[in-house]
Design a protein around this motif. Structure first.
Motif, mmCIF file in Angstrom:
data_model
loop_
_atom_site.group_PDB
_atom_site.id
_atom_site.type_symbol
_atom_site.label_atom_id
_atom_site.label_comp_id
_atom_site.label_asym_id
_atom_site.label_seq_id
_atom_site.Cartn_x
_atom_site.Cartn_y
_atom_site.Cartn_z
ATOM 1 N N ASP A 55 2.672 -17.591 13.633
ATOM 2 C CA ASP A 55 2.205 -16.694 14.508
ATOM 3 C C ASP A 55 2.669 -15.274 14.783
ATOM 4 O OD1 ASP A 55 0.991 -18.812 15.504
ATOM 5 O OD2 ASP A 55 2.479 -19.608 16.822
ATOM 6 N N LEU A 56 3.678 -15.083 14.414
ATOM 7 C CA LEU A 56 4.280 -13.734 14.137
ATOM 8 C C LEU A 56 3.495 -12.827 13.058
ATOM 9 C CD1 LEU A 56 6.291 -11.406 14.999
ATOM 10 C CD2 LEU A 56 7.794 -12.494 13.307
ATOM 11 N N ALA A 57 3.309 -13.304 12.049
ATOM 12 C CA ALA A 57 2.508 -12.687 11.000
ATOM 13 C C ALA A 57 0.999 -12.250 11.474
ATOM 14 C CB ALA A 57 2.477 -13.456 9.917
ATOM 15 N N MET A 58 0.473 -13.328 12.272
ATOM 16 C CA MET A 58 -0.988 -13.269 12.779
ATOM 17 C C MET A 58 -0.884 -12.306 13.984
ATOM 18 S SD MET A 58 -3.687 -14.351 11.851
ATOM 19 C CE MET A 58 -4.517 -15.649 11.699
ATOM 20 N N ALA A 59 -0.022 -12.218 14.660
ATOM 21 C CA ALA A 59 -0.028 -11.039 15.889
ATOM 22 C C ALA A 59 0.392 -9.711 15.109
ATOM 23 C CB ALA A 59 1.465 -11.440 16.630
ATOM 24 N N ASN A 60 0.972 -9.585 14.036
ATOM 25 C CA ASN A 60 1.018 -8.209 13.741
ATOM 26 C C ASN A 60 -0.238 -7.705 12.968
ATOM 27 O OD1 ASN A 60 3.844 -8.096 14.059
ATOM 28 N ND2 ASN A 60 4.452 -8.919 12.152
ATOM 29 N N ILE A 61 -0.688 -8.846 12.396
ATOM 30 C CA ILE A 61 -1.873 -8.401 11.774
ATOM 31 C C ILE A 61 -3.128 -7.922 12.829
ATOM 32 C CG2 ILE A 61 -4.247 -9.258 10.448
ATOM 33 C CD1 ILE A 61 -2.138 -10.919 8.955
ATOM 34 N N GLU A 62 -3.106 -8.594 13.888
ATOM 35 C CA GLU A 62 -4.090 -8.376 14.994
ATOM 36 C C GLU A 62 -3.768 -7.039 15.648
ATOM 37 O OE1 GLU A 62 -4.114 -11.603 17.881
ATOM 38 O OE2 GLU A 62 -5.096 -13.090 16.180
ATOM 39 N N ALA B 201 -4.768 -4.390 13.492
ATOM 40 C CA ALA B 201 -6.277 -4.188 13.462
ATOM 41 C C ALA B 201 -6.771 -3.538 14.825
ATOM 42 C CB ALA B 201 -6.832 -5.577 13.136
ATOM 43 N N SER B 202 -6.136 -3.486 15.840
ATOM 44 C CA SER B 202 -6.703 -3.053 16.914
ATOM 45 C C SER B 202 -6.373 -1.608 17.143
ATOM 46 C CB SER B 202 -6.079 -3.829 18.235
ATOM 47 O OG SER B 202 -4.496 -3.865 18.124
ATOM 48 N N GLY B 203 -5.280 -1.117 16.589
ATOM 49 C CA GLY B 203 -4.949 0.199 16.618
ATOM 50 C C GLY B 203 -3.991 0.483 17.866
ATOM 51 N N GLU B 204 -3.269 1.650 17.904
ATOM 52 C CA GLU B 204 -2.600 1.937 18.862
ATOM 53 C C GLU B 204 -3.156 2.524 20.291
ATOM 54 O OE1 GLU B 204 0.628 3.943 17.631
ATOM 55 O OE2 GLU B 204 1.418 2.325 16.142
ATOM 56 N N ASN B 205 -4.189 3.241 20.102
ATOM 57 C CA ASN B 205 -4.890 4.087 20.979
ATOM 58 C C ASN B 205 -6.139 3.383 21.280
ATOM 59 O OD1 ASN B 205 -2.822 6.060 20.916
ATOM 60 N ND2 ASN B 205 -4.078 6.969 19.400
ATOM 61 N N ASP B 206 -6.369 3.572 22.688
ATOM 62 C CA ASP B 206 -8.002 3.254 23.266
ATOM 63 C C ASP B 206 -8.443 4.722 23.446
ATOM 64 O OD1 ASP B 206 -9.942 2.238 24.311
ATOM 65 O OD2 ASP B 206 -9.174 1.766 26.478
ATOM 66 N N HIS B 207 -9.546 4.998 22.550
ATOM 67 C CA HIS B 207 -10.086 6.093 22.435
ATOM 68 C C HIS B 207 -11.126 6.267 23.738
ATOM 69 C CE1 HIS B 207 -7.889 7.513 18.963
ATOM 70 N NE2 HIS B 207 -8.413 6.437 18.186
#
Length: 75
Positions: free
Chosen positions: A33-40, A43-49
């Motif tokens: 679950d930790l690896a999957m959370a890291n990948i997500e 993929a989502s990025g840090e900023n909401d442009h």
């Protein structure tokens, strides 16, 4: 007769090893679950442009504009 039996043993051993290799390579790999959370998260990025955080206001003397944070417009 001994050579024929020896050949059969070697062919059988080779087939067994090859078959197991194919079987092992087709096993489903499940991530934690930790690896999957890291990948997500990656993929989502840090900023909401779509969220704008600057506000532009024009100077009263007409020489341009200034920007302040916490607005609703990109500067």
């Amino acid at each position: 007769m001994n050579k024929k039996i020896l050949k059969v043993v070697f062919v059988s051993a080779f087939a067994l090893v090859a078959g197991y290799s194919v079987y092992a390579s087709q096993q489903k790999v499940e991530m934690s679950d930790l690896a999957m959370a890291n990948i997500e998260a990656l993929a989502s990025g840090e900023n909401d442009h779509s969220q704008k955080i600057w506000e532009r206001y024009y100077r009263p003397d007409g020489t341009g504009y200034n920007c302040t944070k916490t607005g609703n417009e990109t500067c």
